[in-house]
Write a protein that holds these residues in place. Structure first.
Motif, mmCIF file in Angstrom:
data_model
loop_
_atom_site.group_PDB
_atom_site.id
_atom_site.type_symbol
_atom_site.label_atom_id
_atom_site.label_comp_id
_atom_site.label_asym_id
_atom_site.label_seq_id
_atom_site.Cartn_x
_atom_site.Cartn_y
_atom_site.Cartn_z
ATOM 1 N N GLY A 168 0.819 -1.211 0.000
ATOM 2 C CA GLY A 168 0.000 0.000 0.000
ATOM 3 C C GLY A 168 0.846 1.251 0.000
ATOM 4 O O GLY A 168 0.590 2.203 -0.755
ATOM 5 N N VAL A 169 1.881 1.268 0.835
ATOM 6 C CA VAL A 169 2.813 2.409 0.864
ATOM 7 C C VAL A 169 3.525 2.533 -0.476
ATOM 8 O O VAL A 169 3.713 3.643 -1.004
ATOM 9 C CB VAL A 169 3.828 2.236 2.011
ATOM 10 N N LYS A 170 3.924 1.399 -1.061
ATOM 11 C CA LYS A 170 4.586 1.403 -2.373
ATOM 12 C C LYS A 170 3.678 2.027 -3.430
ATOM 13 O O LYS A 170 4.133 2.804 -4.286
ATOM 14 C CB LYS A 170 4.949 -0.033 -2.766
ATOM 15 N N LEU A 171 2.387 1.695 -3.381
ATOM 16 C CA LEU A 171 1.438 2.254 -4.353
ATOM 17 C C LEU A 171 1.284 3.763 -4.171
ATOM 18 O O LEU A 171 1.232 4.511 -5.152
ATOM 19 C CB LEU A 171 0.074 1.576 -4.187
ATOM 20 N N VAL A 172 1.195 4.212 -2.929
ATOM 21 C CA VAL A 172 1.056 5.651 -2.676
ATOM 22 C C VAL A 172 2.288 6.400 -3.170
ATOM 23 O O VAL A 172 2.174 7.467 -3.805
ATOM 24 C CB VAL A 172 0.829 5.910 -1.170
ATOM 25 N N LEU A 173 3.486 5.860 -2.911
ATOM 26 C CA LEU A 173 4.724 6.492 -3.394
ATOM 27 C C LEU A 173 4.745 6.538 -4.920
ATOM 28 O O LEU A 173 5.159 7.537 -5.519
ATOM 29 C CB LEU A 173 5.940 5.721 -2.872
ATOM 30 N N HIS A 174 4.291 5.439 -5.547
ATOM 31 C CA HIS A 174 4.238 5.411 -7.014
ATOM 32 C C HIS A 174 3.256 6.449 -7.548
ATOM 33 O O HIS A 174 3.547 7.141 -8.533
ATOM 34 C CB HIS A 174 3.829 4.019 -7.486
ATOM 35 N N ALA A 175 2.109 6.574 -6.881
ATOM 36 C CA ALA A 175 1.114 7.565 -7.310
ATOM 37 C C ALA A 175 1.656 8.983 -7.167
ATOM 38 O O ALA A 175 1.449 9.836 -8.049
ATOM 39 C CB ALA A 175 -0.165 7.399 -6.486
ATOM 40 N N LEU A 176 2.370 9.254 -6.079
ATOM 41 C CA LEU A 176 2.970 10.575 -5.883
ATOM 42 C C LEU A 176 4.025 10.846 -6.953
ATOM 43 O O LEU A 176 4.105 11.957 -7.502
ATOM 44 C CB LEU A 176 3.606 10.663 -4.494
ATOM 45 N N HIS A 177 4.814 9.835 -7.273
ATOM 46 C CA HIS A 177 5.842 9.979 -8.306
ATOM 47 C C HIS A 177 5.216 10.285 -9.663
ATOM 48 O O HIS A 177 5.702 11.136 -10.413
ATOM 49 C CB HIS A 177 6.675 8.693 -8.379
ATOM 50 N N GLU A 178 4.116 9.564 -9.978
ATOM 51 C CA GLU A 178 3.419 9.796 -11.247
ATOM 52 C C GLU A 178 2.791 11.187 -11.294
ATOM 53 O O GLU A 178 2.588 11.739 -12.380
ATOM 54 C CB GLU A 178 2.324 8.734 -11.438
ATOM 55 N N PRO B 294 11.052 8.796 -3.293
ATOM 56 C CA PRO B 294 11.704 7.530 -3.680
ATOM 57 C C PRO B 294 10.666 6.460 -3.978
ATOM 58 O O PRO B 294 9.607 6.412 -3.347
ATOM 59 C CB PRO B 294 12.533 7.180 -2.443
ATOM 60 N N GLU B 295 10.964 5.611 -4.949
ATOM 61 C CA GLU B 295 10.087 4.479 -5.254
ATOM 62 C C GLU B 295 10.750 3.186 -4.807
ATOM 63 O O GLU B 295 11.978 3.077 -4.777
ATOM 64 C CB GLU B 295 9.775 4.429 -6.749
ATOM 65 N N ILE B 296 9.941 2.217 -4.464
ATOM 66 C CA ILE B 296 10.443 0.929 -3.989
ATOM 67 C C ILE B 296 10.582 -0.009 -5.176
ATOM 68 O O ILE B 296 9.611 -0.263 -5.894
ATOM 69 C CB ILE B 296 9.490 0.327 -2.941
ATOM 70 N N SER B 297 11.780 -0.543 -5.373
ATOM 71 C CA SER B 297 12.039 -1.405 -6.531
ATOM 72 C C SER B 297 11.483 -2.806 -6.312
ATOM 73 O O SER B 297 11.172 -3.210 -5.185
ATOM 74 C CB SER B 297 13.551 -1.486 -6.787
ATOM 75 N N ILE B 298 11.370 -3.552 -7.394
ATOM 76 C CA ILE B 298 10.873 -4.922 -7.329
ATOM 77 C C ILE B 298 11.801 -5.826 -6.505
ATOM 78 O O ILE B 298 11.315 -6.618 -5.678
ATOM 79 C CB ILE B 298 10.666 -5.492 -8.742
ATOM 80 N N PRO B 299 13.148 -5.758 -6.679
ATOM 81 C CA PRO B 299 14.011 -6.596 -5.833
ATOM 82 C C PRO B 299 13.808 -6.338 -4.344
ATOM 83 O O PRO B 299 13.791 -7.279 -3.542
ATOM 84 C CB PRO B 299 15.426 -6.193 -6.279
ATOM 85 N N VAL B 300 13.639 -5.072 -3.964
ATOM 86 C CA VAL B 300 13.385 -4.751 -2.554
ATOM 87 C C VAL B 300 12.041 -5.326 -2.126
ATOM 88 O O VAL B 300 11.914 -5.906 -1.036
ATOM 89 C CB VAL B 300 13.418 -3.220 -2.327
ATOM 90 N N SER B 301 11.016 -5.174 -2.976
ATOM 91 C CA SER B 301 9.693 -5.713 -2.658
ATOM 92 C C SER B 301 9.748 -7.225 -2.467
ATOM 93 O O SER B 301 9.186 -7.767 -1.504
ATOM 94 C CB SER B 301 8.701 -5.376 -3.780
#
Length: 333
Positions: A268-278, A284-291
């Motif tokens: 959920g936090v990852k999605l919010v960060l992605h939405a803010l970035h867009e 900062p965005e969370i990468s797939i390897p970190v996820s």
């Protein structure tokens, strides 16, 4: 990842062939042994891994990483489904030899319904990027709700039929007992459903409720509909065997809800960060390897702490007294 219509067709045909093979293998009603469930669980996980490696070879590291992160997330969330499946089986008193058939058809219904959800989700995301805010907020709220439910410690949980299922039962009528694997019979001159069909619909439609959090969760890891669909398909198709393999272990996974809440909250936090970035905000965005690393770590810790807590609880339980042992021996005799 560029996915052609030909690849979509081949993938759907391939998955349909696997489902058909699974249906043929399990067509004869029987009690599924731990050995049989274990073998087929390994087979389905191996097929998923081979598919992920195929994505790595032909699509690159990014699609493969998204698939494995999505598959592990959906698989872990589907384990939570098994708790409800156990309740459904008990509610409808499904004979053990028919349970594998019920799960096969129920999961197939769930897969079709999820495909509809995925198509709708992909269309919404393509048109409205701000929907990531809603998805993120919903997952964080769901994570909090899971924690609250886990702390409530509901020991007497019971399955309650949903309104759609009740309406279908009223409209079509239900036979008073099982008739083998038949789904419809003639009763008093009227064609009615058997309990077998009712429980299949119960499992298939109940999964829709779980899809409300699992679909936004995987869209938080990848926006590729192809990867979202295949990760869901492989996670669901091995669910039947997993039910028989870890049925007795489910009660020992006492911290599973906490682990799933952490995963959903994290995505959920990852999605919010992605939405803010867009939206043009520099975050900062969370990468797939970190996820992938976080998801695996949380599941590993959750499993270990659950087993430790269960073992500690068993050690604290009082041993049966001599009179209780004698009473039990009398019943066995």
């Amino acid at each position: 990842m560029e996915v052609t219509m030909t690849l979509w067709v081949l993938t759907v045909v391939g998955l349909a062939a696997l489902i058909a093979a699974d249906f043929v293998i399990g067509r004869k009603p029987h009690d599924v042994s731990i050995k049989e469930a274990g073998i087929w669980t390994v087979v389905w996980i191996t097929l998923a891994c081979l598919f992920g490696l195929g994505l790595l070879v032909f699509g690159g590291g990014a699609p493969a990483g998204e698939f494995f992160a999505g598959f592990i997330t959906e698989k872990s969330l589907s384990v939570d489904n098994l708790f409800v499946f156990v309740l459904i089986m008990a509610k409808f008193s499904v004979p053990t030899q028919y349970q594998q058939r019920v799960l096969l058809v129920g999961v197939l219904i769930a897969l079709v319904l999820r495909a509809v959800f995925i198509a709708a989700g992909a269309a919404i995301i393509a048109s409205f990027s701000w929907v990531f805010f809603l998805f993120g907020a919903f997952l964080i709220w769901t994570a909090w709700k899971l924690v609250q439910e886990a702390r409530a410690d509901e020991e007497e949980a019971e399955y309650e039929e949903n309104k759609l299922l009740k309406a279908v039962e009223r409209r079509c009528g239900v036979a008073d007992r099982y008739h083998g694997t038949k789904l419809w019979i003639q009763q008093n001159g009227k064609r009615v459903m058997t309990p077998m069909l009712v429980v299949m619909l119960a499992i298939g439609t109940t999964d829709v409720l779980f899809a409300l959090d699992s679909i936004p969760a995987i869209f938080g890891l990848t926006q590729d509909p192809y990867i979202v669909f295949t990760a869901n398909a492989f996670a669901l198709m091995g669910l039947r065997q997993l039910y028989f393999l870890i049925g007795g272990l489910l009660k020992k996974l006492v911290h599973l809800s906490y682990g799933l809440s952490i995963i959903l909250g994290f995505i959920g936090v990852k999605l919010v960060l992605h939405a803010l970035h867009e939206s043009g905000v520099h975050v900062p965005e969370i990468s797939i390897p970190v996820s992938l690393g976080v998801i695996c770590a949380v599941l590993a810790v959750t499993t270990i702490t659950s087993l430790m807590a269960s073992r500690k609880q068993e050690a604290l339980e009082p041993a049966p007294t001599a009179s209780e042992d004698a009473a039990k021996d009398g019943v066995d005799a």
